[in-house]
Design a protein around this motif. Structure first.
Motif, PDB file in Angstrom:
ATOM      1  N   ALA A 119       0.842  -1.199   0.000  1.00 13.01           N
ATOM      2  CA  ALA A 119       0.000   0.000   0.000  1.00 13.01           C
ATOM      3  C   ALA A 119       0.878   1.250   0.000  1.00 13.01           C
ATOM      4  CB  ALA A 119      -0.919  -0.007   1.211  1.00 13.01           C
ATOM      5  N   HIS A 120       1.938   1.175   0.804  1.00 17.53           N
ATOM      6  CA  HIS A 120       2.865   2.302   0.904  1.00 17.53           C
ATOM      7  C   HIS A 120       3.472   2.623  -0.463  1.00 17.53           C
ATOM      8  CE1 HIS A 120       5.735   4.949   2.736  1.00 17.53           C
ATOM      9  NE2 HIS A 120       6.752   4.232   2.303  1.00 17.53           N
ATOM     10  N   LEU A 121       3.897   1.581  -1.170  1.00 20.01           N
ATOM     11  CA  LEU A 121       4.483   1.779  -2.505  1.00 20.01           C
ATOM     12  C   LEU A 121       3.431   2.312  -3.480  1.00 20.01           C
ATOM     13  CD1 LEU A 121       6.660  -1.453  -2.772  1.00 20.01           C
ATOM     14  CD2 LEU A 121       7.456   0.892  -2.385  1.00 20.01           C
ATOM     15  N   ALA A 122       2.221   1.757  -3.401  1.00 18.96           N
ATOM     16  CA  ALA A 122       1.159   2.201  -4.306  1.00 18.96           C
ATOM     17  C   ALA A 122       0.863   3.683  -4.080  1.00 18.96           C
ATOM     18  CB  ALA A 122      -0.093   1.369  -4.088  1.00 18.96           C
ATOM     19  N   PHE A 123       0.800   4.082  -2.822  1.00 14.97           N
ATOM     20  CA  PHE A 123       0.479   5.477  -2.546  1.00 14.97           C
ATOM     21  C   PHE A 123       1.595   6.414  -3.006  1.00 14.97           C
ATOM     22  CE2 PHE A 123      -2.939   4.090   0.503  1.00 14.97           C
ATOM     23  CZ  PHE A 123      -3.953   4.626  -0.270  1.00 14.97           C
ATOM     24  N   GLY A 124       2.836   5.979  -2.837  1.00 16.58           N
ATOM     25  CA  GLY A 124       3.956   6.781  -3.343  1.00 16.58           C
ATOM     26  C   GLY A 124       3.757   7.072  -4.827  1.00 16.58           C
TER      27      GLY A 124
END
Lengths: 469, 354
Positions: A405-410
């Motif tokens: 999720a963190h990567l997707a949001f970045g």
């Protein structure tokens, strides 16, 4: 991205506690483990840090005395209202004192002649709007958390909400502030005037400063005459992108309505589970459109928007019968985020903004990014002002999903910026968006913000670890 | 190591929408005394961050009224009432339980003792086992307000009311022994095998949670479904003005609040108090365990009742009855607290002289 727990909660020394008690009274200084644990977080998932003490002042003088003491000792101070913000703005990353302003909860004045309200910071946004409505007046800012969020907190985060397109956001309504600086100095900015250009606009600077420049202790707010009526309609579309295109057409047709909210199928499903309004759950997206004003004009604009939705491929369009039905619809919409938690135990909500004509495009990118990172992202938002809330739902303890999720949001943030948008439309920077702030503002501005912060708060005690630090 | 059901505890996403609904948060404006703050304490217990004997954790488990008003505004669907039961199951073991609660629990634990409570009072009673629906006599209501069950029987003579029916166990469930509370409800369900009608909203909610909603009817529901005749609603002259105090668990747990209002409309002019749906501070044993906080919660409501210009404030739960009756007496108010059953049965207690 595991939970960001900072190893703080270090107790304050006995002498400091004694002095704090002398300032606000013994029962308003709490420091035991059980007392301070719930102040380790606000409404933002994944951020926690325990303060050393929680202090509840009852006046500007008490706030100033606490800040003088904290400044002299170098103790961090994090001002807090109801703790309903979504960017970890009130998580005390470096420990110290959480300064809770909920005891300052009086509305000091509502003036129909001057169209303004003067309020202490601990009054909730809904209570202020209700008090204004009793005088036939409208307090326009309408954040989703209005029943909980305090006026001080909504000013400190420059909260937006469901009426942004037509009415603007909190900053458009703040006429004046009383604030206590990191030095303990009390300043009054702006005032009761709409026109006042004496000096730098510190009112605007403090609005949205998230407790990093000063503690807001009194707010003067602009009110409007309450509109005669308000109405809403519903349009179901095959996809969220289709709804986005309808929004672009509505605005291109010269209509600036009070409400243009859209929700994808997952959000509609969650909202319907909570509110049971009889919403269709088989369409790809729902657009809530609405306006307020004189009854005839409202009816005409609703009809025109309904027509534009049909022309853009809406599956079904209807107009709510009466005001109560309209209000139930908007109340349900305000609960979208928490209702989404029915899908999983942690909801990570984002808050990107793009120029309005790029909404449909941005929605497409979000879908694509979610697919590539194998995460479930539900999207809703204030389509009228380009402010989108892609929300990732994961299960507690699933660190791998949290990392994805963190990567997707970045990627979502960078895409928004590439389209000419922003990393946060209305929730704020806090600690959650800080890693992306330089990308958004550039090094020169970040540097300037640091120098501004140092001028307001030379000891660096106000909400350290956030913007300007 | 602790006894929280993970699904219940994980449900809360800390949005804070519950804060404005919480009566104790309204008193303190302190996060730690809010539903969200208390769930944080439960999580800290669960994760071993705070020990079970942490003084604030103990304090908050007791300070919470358990009114469940937070559940009705929670968009995430947190079942706070269930969490509170699990919390008190852990905190209120042995001497951890407030003394008053311990004594009351002993008192109602055996059927003969419950029977003894009502022995000298003229509550409703019928002989023989029930054939059709029965009236639950309650444990304390039969002793404190025997006239309520008599009124209920006058309204509905078909209700059997055997004295040896025991207590429903809500008291146990809310005071740290939910397992025993369940068993008592099951026992009562066996003794009163058909529909159970109760004049207590709190008991209705507890019994429903164990026996299922179909088995249990709170009196206003029962009356509403039967279309009990009352006065002529069109006739307004001489009709009393009546306010209502909702029973928290009836309203917040079972979503029953339209029925008592509809019934009151038939016998008087109904006046909605702004705080009709919020806790009066009785909260089961709370008024006895924490009398000072209980009164703080009640005070604003009494102001409201007196300002409303009503003759009666109707109640649908014995705890609220006692709380409002005492509160109004203390103030020498002319307004009388009276149970819905009494009003429906045609009783009109005289207004007290000031």
């Amino acid at each position: 991205m595991p939970v960001k727990t900072t190893a703080t909660g270090e107790p304050l020394d006995a002498a400091t506690l004694r002095e704090l008690r002398a300032i606000v009274g013994a029962e308003h200084v709490r420091h035991a483990d059980g007392d301070v644990t719930p102040y380790a977080r606000d409404a933002t998932p994944l951020f926690r840090a325990r303060p050393g003490a929680v202090v509840h002042p009852a006046s500007t003088e008490e706030v100033a005395a606490v800040l003088r003491l904290a400044g002299a000792r170098g103790i961090p101070v994090v001002p807090r209202g109801a703790g309903s913000n979504l960017c970890s703005a009130t998580v005390p990353l470096e420990g110290g004192i959480v300064l809770v302003l909920t005891r300052l909860d009086r509305i000091l004045e509502i003036s129909a002649e001057e169209l303004l309200a003067v309020s202490q910071p601990g009054v909730t946004s809904a209570a202020l709007a209700d008090a204004a409505a009793a005088h036939g007046l409208l307090y326009a800012p309408d954040p989703g958390s209005r029943s909980v969020a305090t006026i001080g907190g909504t000013v400190a985060t420059c909260a937006g909400g469901l009426r942004g397109l037509k009415y603007g956001v909190t900053r458009n309504y703040v006429l004046g502030l009383e604030a206590v600086l990191g030095t303990g100095e009390v300043i009054r900015t702006g005032g009761r005037l709409w026109k006042d250009v004496a000096g730098y606009d510190l009112t605007r600077l403090l609005t949205g400063s998230e407790g990093t420049l000063g503690v807001i202790t009194e707010v003067t707010l602009a009110l409007l005459p309450a509109p005669g009526t308000a109405g809403n309609g519903l349009a179901y579309f095959p996809t969220l992108a289709d709804a986005g295109r309808a929004v672009t057409r509505v605005i291109a047709a010269g209509i600036v309505p009070a409400t243009l909210e859209f929700l994808d199928a997952r959000c509609v499903d969650a909202v319907e589970q909570h509110a049971r309004l009889g919403l269709r759950r088989d369409a790809g997206a729902l657009l809530i459109f609405g306006d307020d004003g004189e009854p005839a004009a409202v009816a005409q604009r609703l009809d025109r928007m309904a027509e534009l939705c049909r022309d853009t491929g809406a599956i079904e369009v209807s107009v709510a019968g009466h005001a109560a039905e309209s209000e139930a619809l908007l109340a349900a919409r305000r609960c979208t985020l928490p209702a989404l938690s029915r899908l999983g135990s942690i909801t990570i909500l984002e808050d990107v903004g793009v120029p309005r004509p790029r909404i449909a495009e941005m929605v497409g990118h979000i879908d694509d990014i979610a697919g590539r990172h194998e995460v479930t992202i539900a999207t809703f938002g204030h389509a009228g002002d380009g402010n989108l809330h892609p929300t990732c739902v994961i299960d507690k303890g699933d660190d791998e999903a949290a990392e994805r999720a963190h990567l997707a949001f970045g990627e979502i943030f960078r895409t928004a910026m590439r389209l000419g948008g922003t990393i946060t439309g209305e929730h704020g920077v806090g600690a959650a968006k800080l890693p992306y702030l330089t990308e958004r503002l550039g090094a020169a501005q970040i540097d300037l913000q640091r120098r501004i912060k140092a001028a307001f708060d030379p000891a660096g005690i106000l909400n350290p670890g956030k913007a300007g630090s | 190591m602790t006894g929280f059901t993970p699904d219940l505890l994980n449900r809360c996403i800390a949005c804070g929408f519950c804060l404005p609904a919480c009566p104790t948060y309204a008193l303190t404006k302190d996060e730690t005394s809010s539903p969200r703050g208390r769930i944080d304490l439960m999580r800290a217990l669960d994760e071993g961050i705070l020990p079970a004997d942490d003084p604030r954790v103990r304090e908050e488990a007791a300070f919470c009224l358990g009114c469940r008003a937070c559940e009705t505004v929670c968009p995430a669907g947190v079942q706070y009432g269930d969490l509170l039961e699990e919390w008190r199951d852990q905190q209120w073991q042995g001497t951890g339980r407030p003394l008053v609660a311990r004594l009351l629990m002993i008192l109602v634990d055996a059927r003969w003792r419950v029977r003894l409570l009502g022995l000298l009072r003229r509550h409703a009673r019928t002989r023989g086992g029930p054939q059709g629906p029965s009236l639950m006599l309650g444990c304390f209501e039969r002793a404190l307000f025997p006239k309520v069950s008599r009124a209920a029987r006058r309204l509905f003579p078909e209700l059997a009311a055997p004295a040896a029916q025991g207590c429903c166990g809500a008291l146990h469930a809310h005071n740290g022994d939910s397992a025993r509370g369940r068993r008592m409800a099951e026992e009562l369900g066996r003794r009163l095998p058909g529909t159970i009608v109760t004049t207590s909203g709190g008991c209705a909610a507890h019994l429903s949670s164990v026996l299922g909603r179909d088995r249990v009817k709170e009196l206003s529901q029962y009356a509403y479904e039967r279309d009990t005749p009352g006065g002529d609603p069109a006739e307004t002259a001489g009709r009393p003005r009546i306010a209502l105090q909702d029973s928290c668990h009836l309203r917040n747990g079972l979503d029953v609040w339209r029925e008592p209002r509809a019934m009151l409309e038939r016998v008087g002019t109904y006046v909605e108090l702004p705080s009709a749906g919020t806790c009066c501070g009785a909260a089961g044993t709370y008024a006895l365990v924490r009398p000072r906080d209980s009164r703080r919660v009640l005070d604003a409501k009494l102001d409201e009742i007196e300002a409303a210009g009503v003759d009666y404030v109707a109640v649908v739960n014995p705890g609220c009855y006692r709380q409002l009756d005492q509160g109004l007496r203390r103030r020498k108010s002319r307004v009388r607290a009276v149970h819905l059953a009494e009003l429906l049965a045609g009783e009109r207690p005289r207004r007290r002289a000031q």
